[in-house]
Motif scaffolding. Structure first.
Motif, PDB file in Angstrom:
ATOM      1  N   GLU A   1      -4.765  34.709  41.985  1.00  0.00           N
ATOM      2  CA  GLU A   1      -4.886  35.140  40.591  1.00  0.00           C
ATOM      3  C   GLU A   1      -5.159  33.943  39.692  1.00  0.00           C
ATOM      4  O   GLU A   1      -4.483  32.912  39.788  1.00  0.00           O
ATOM      5  CB  GLU A   1      -3.630  35.878  40.166  1.00  0.00           C
ATOM      6  CG  GLU A   1      -3.397  37.149  40.975  1.00  0.00           C
ATOM      7  CD  GLU A   1      -2.076  37.796  40.656  1.00  0.00           C
ATOM      8  OE1 GLU A   1      -1.964  38.363  39.559  1.00  0.00           O
ATOM      9  OE2 GLU A   1      -1.154  37.712  41.496  1.00  0.00           O
ATOM     10  N   ILE A   2      -6.152  34.099  38.830  1.00  0.00           N
ATOM     11  CA  ILE A   2      -6.671  32.961  38.065  1.00  0.00           C
ATOM     12  C   ILE A   2      -7.017  33.413  36.659  1.00  0.00           C
ATOM     13  O   ILE A   2      -7.567  34.505  36.460  1.00  0.00           O
ATOM     14  CB  ILE A   2      -7.942  32.391  38.735  1.00  0.00           C
ATOM     15  CG1 ILE A   2      -7.687  32.075  40.214  1.00  0.00           C
ATOM     16  CG2 ILE A   2      -8.418  31.143  38.013  1.00  0.00           C
ATOM     17  CD1 ILE A   2      -8.951  31.839  41.014  1.00  0.00           C
ATOM     18  N   ILE A   3      -6.734  32.578  35.675  1.00  0.00           N
ATOM     19  CA  ILE A   3      -7.164  32.844  34.308  1.00  0.00           C
ATOM     20  C   ILE A   3      -8.146  31.758  33.878  1.00  0.00           C
ATOM     21  O   ILE A   3      -8.053  30.612  34.326  1.00  0.00           O
ATOM     22  CB  ILE A   3      -5.970  32.931  33.338  1.00  0.00           C
ATOM     23  CG1 ILE A   3      -6.368  33.716  32.086  1.00  0.00           C
ATOM     24  CG2 ILE A   3      -5.406  31.556  33.000  1.00  0.00           C
ATOM     25  CD1 ILE A   3      -5.201  34.326  31.355  1.00  0.00           C
ATOM     26  N   ALA A   4      -9.111  32.149  33.060  1.00  0.00           N
ATOM     27  CA  ALA A   4     -10.128  31.202  32.591  1.00  0.00           C
ATOM     28  C   ALA A   4     -10.442  31.501  31.130  1.00  0.00           C
ATOM     29  O   ALA A   4     -10.379  32.650  30.689  1.00  0.00           O
ATOM     30  CB  ALA A   4     -11.394  31.311  33.432  1.00  0.00           C
ATOM     31  N   VAL A   5     -10.799  30.464  30.395  1.00  0.00           N
ATOM     32  CA  VAL A   5     -11.067  30.625  28.976  1.00  0.00           C
ATOM     33  C   VAL A   5     -12.313  29.846  28.586  1.00  0.00           C
ATOM     34  O   VAL A   5     -12.599  28.773  29.125  1.00  0.00           O
ATOM     35  CB  VAL A   5      -9.843  30.163  28.133  1.00  0.00           C
ATOM     36  CG1 VAL A   5      -9.548  28.700  28.368  1.00  0.00           C
ATOM     37  CG2 VAL A   5     -10.061  30.426  26.662  1.00  0.00           C
ATOM     38  N   GLY A   6     -13.064  30.422  27.655  1.00  0.00           N
ATOM     39  CA  GLY A   6     -14.216  29.757  27.064  1.00  0.00           C
ATOM     40  C   GLY A   6     -14.217  30.003  25.569  1.00  0.00           C
ATOM     41  O   GLY A   6     -13.342  30.696  25.041  1.00  0.00           O
TER      42      GLY A   6
ATOM     43  N   GLY B   1     -19.558  34.060  31.099  1.00  0.00           N
ATOM     44  CA  GLY B   1     -20.359  32.939  30.630  1.00  0.00           C
ATOM     45  C   GLY B   1     -19.610  31.618  30.582  1.00  0.00           C
ATOM     46  O   GLY B   1     -18.627  31.405  31.298  1.00  0.00           O
ATOM     47  N   TYR B   2     -20.108  30.735  29.741  1.00  0.00           N
ATOM     48  CA  TYR B   2     -19.585  29.371  29.600  1.00  0.00           C
ATOM     49  C   TYR B   2     -18.058  29.354  29.533  1.00  0.00           C
ATOM     50  O   TYR B   2     -17.439  30.081  28.749  1.00  0.00           O
ATOM     51  CB  TYR B   2     -20.184  28.754  28.347  1.00  0.00           C
ATOM     52  CG  TYR B   2     -19.560  27.470  27.882  1.00  0.00           C
ATOM     53  CD1 TYR B   2     -19.729  26.289  28.595  1.00  0.00           C
ATOM     54  CD2 TYR B   2     -18.830  27.439  26.698  1.00  0.00           C
ATOM     55  CE1 TYR B   2     -19.173  25.097  28.142  1.00  0.00           C
ATOM     56  CE2 TYR B   2     -18.272  26.252  26.230  1.00  0.00           C
ATOM     57  CZ  TYR B   2     -18.444  25.093  26.956  1.00  0.00           C
ATOM     58  OH  TYR B   2     -17.899  23.921  26.497  1.00  0.00           O
ATOM     59  N   THR B   3     -17.448  28.518  30.374  1.00  0.00           N
ATOM     60  CA  THR B   3     -15.993  28.484  30.517  1.00  0.00           C
ATOM     61  C   THR B   3     -15.517  27.031  30.538  1.00  0.00           C
ATOM     62  O   THR B   3     -16.083  26.194  31.234  1.00  0.00           O
ATOM     63  CB  THR B   3     -15.563  29.209  31.808  1.00  0.00           C
ATOM     64  OG1 THR B   3     -16.055  30.561  31.764  1.00  0.00           O
ATOM     65  CG2 THR B   3     -14.066  29.230  31.947  1.00  0.00           C
ATOM     66  N   THR B   4     -14.458  26.754  29.765  1.00  0.00           N
ATOM     67  CA  THR B   4     -14.021  25.373  29.594  1.00  0.00           C
ATOM     68  C   THR B   4     -12.732  25.036  30.329  1.00  0.00           C
ATOM     69  O   THR B   4     -12.409  23.855  30.512  1.00  0.00           O
ATOM     70  CB  THR B   4     -13.804  25.052  28.105  1.00  0.00           C
ATOM     71  OG1 THR B   4     -12.865  25.992  27.562  1.00  0.00           O
ATOM     72  CG2 THR B   4     -15.104  25.129  27.339  1.00  0.00           C
ATOM     73  N   CYS B   5     -11.961  26.050  30.743  1.00  0.00           N
ATOM     74  CA  CYS B   5     -10.684  25.762  31.386  1.00  0.00           C
ATOM     75  C   CYS B   5     -10.338  26.863  32.376  1.00  0.00           C
ATOM     76  O   CYS B   5     -10.542  28.050  32.093  1.00  0.00           O
ATOM     77  CB  CYS B   5      -9.583  25.639  30.332  1.00  0.00           C
ATOM     78  SG  CYS B   5      -7.983  25.107  31.012  1.00  0.00           S
ATOM     79  N   VAL B   6      -9.797  26.468  33.528  1.00  0.00           N
ATOM     80  CA  VAL B   6      -9.382  27.432  34.550  1.00  0.00           C
ATOM     81  C   VAL B   6      -8.011  27.023  35.076  1.00  0.00           C
ATOM     82  O   VAL B   6      -7.740  25.846  35.289  1.00  0.00           O
ATOM     83  CB  VAL B   6     -10.413  27.511  35.692  1.00  0.00           C
ATOM     84  CG1 VAL B   6     -10.531  26.197  36.453  1.00  0.00           C
ATOM     85  CG2 VAL B   6     -10.101  28.653  36.633  1.00  0.00           C
TER      86      VAL B   6
END
Length: 337
Positions: free
Chosen positions: A283-288, A268-273
């Motif tokens: 390889e990628i990290i994401a945070v919401g 869902g909604y994610t604010t930073c990648v």
């Protein structure tokens, strides 16, 4: 034969997400909202609400310091750096550009935007001599960029017209990214587009995206690029955080065209990648607000690796460590691969 292939693909799928969370440690608790991070001298530096600016030493967490950049309760959602100083801009008008000396942490205001509409969403240094920051537009609806060049701040003249209701989100200081030859800006709201600057020619191009858009709360919130070609964008709708349609996209042609990834199959909604260092974009990290997620296939599929809530921004410390910040905290996650 079919059974053999099924088992093989299952094993490959498990290997694709073979990383594990080794440890998760909170290094700062404070009554502060943090949406911008920088790493320098083995420390995580932050700016936030109530004019607060400071650091926590990642090797010795007892070594920390926090100062007030102003006696007013300003909100900071931007932070960036050159070789000798940090820079932070408060949201809302007047927008004061603070310069903080790295040696003694003394600060000064080096530029001010007094326009009533001033609201700077992200600040990004391309290198020690060049930086850009993006604000809500004035009444003329032209793209509003301030530029730092040869030690001075000023406005970057251009004729790019934004659509009605097109703006950007001061969610994690990451809706601007750059590579060797390009600078990208991600907009959101009633239109969510990519603005690309050729850093040598200093010309701006605008590209449409298939990202969710149309409402003031929708669009791209964060972008990151591995090189001149590959980039990823994340976002969604902060008023409907569980919705996950058309909120992740990638580009392989420097932002000209975008392909939706994992629509309906992400957290869902994610604010930073942020792309993992050394992974070449794979390889990628994401945070919401409600999740921390990980992709090991260029953003095509995602695995939620934490239900920790309240984080807005993240940054790789190295290939195995990520620092997160958000509502009242800074935390460090170590991953095992």
């Amino acid at each position: 034969m079919k059974k053999t292939f099924s088992i093989l693909f299952l094993c490959l799928g498990i290997l694709a997400f073979s990383q594990q969370v080794e440890s998760f440690t909170t290094v700062l608790n404070d009554k502060i909202s943090i949406r911008a991070l920088e790493l320098y001298d083995n420390k995580v530096w932050y700016s936030g609400t109530d004019s607060k600016f400071g650091f926590v030493d990642l090797k010795n967490q007892k070594n920390r310091k926090q100062i007030n950049l102003s006696d007013k309760k300003l909100q900071f959602r931007t932070l960036s750096q050159d070789n000798s100083a940090f820079y932070a801009i408060n949201i809302e008008s007047p927008a004061n550009f603070f310069k903080i000396n790295k040696k003694d942490l003394k600060s000064e205001i080096v530029f001010t935007d007094t326009a009533k509409t001033a609201f700077y969403d992200a600040l990004h240094f391309v290198n020690d001599k060049l930086a850009f920051t993006f604000s809500d537009t004035d009444k003329d609806n032209l793209l509003k960029l301030a530029v730092y060049c040869n030690g001075k701040w000023g406005m970057f003249k251009n004729n790019v017209k934004l659509n009605s209701g097109e703006a950007a989100f001061a969610a994690s200081n990451t809706n601007i990214a750059s590579s060797k030859n390009f600078l990208w800006i991600a907009t959101g709201g009633k239109a969510s587009r990519i603005l690309r600057m050729d850093l040598k020619k200093e010309n701006l191009e605008v590209f449409e995206t298939p990202f969710i858009q149309g409402e003031s709360s929708q669009g791209m919130y964060s972008i990151d690029f591995y090189d001149d070609k590959f980039g990823i964008a994340v976002g969604g709708d902060y008023t409907k955080q569980d919705e996950n349609i058309n909120n992740i996209a990638t580009t392989y042609d420097a932002g000209k065209t975008w392909q939706i990834q994992a629509s309906g199959k992400n957290a869902g909604y994610t604010t930073c990648v942020k792309i993992r260092p050394g992974s070449k974009g794979k390889e990628i990290i994401a945070v919401g607000d409600k999740h921390i997620s990980y992709s090991s296939d260029f953003g095509k599929t995602w695995k939620k690796i934490s239900d920790e809530k309240g984080f807005f921004v993240c940054s790789w410390v190295n290939g195995n460590t990520v620092v997160f910040a958000g509502n009242g905290k800074i935390s460090v996650m170590k991953l095992k691969f």
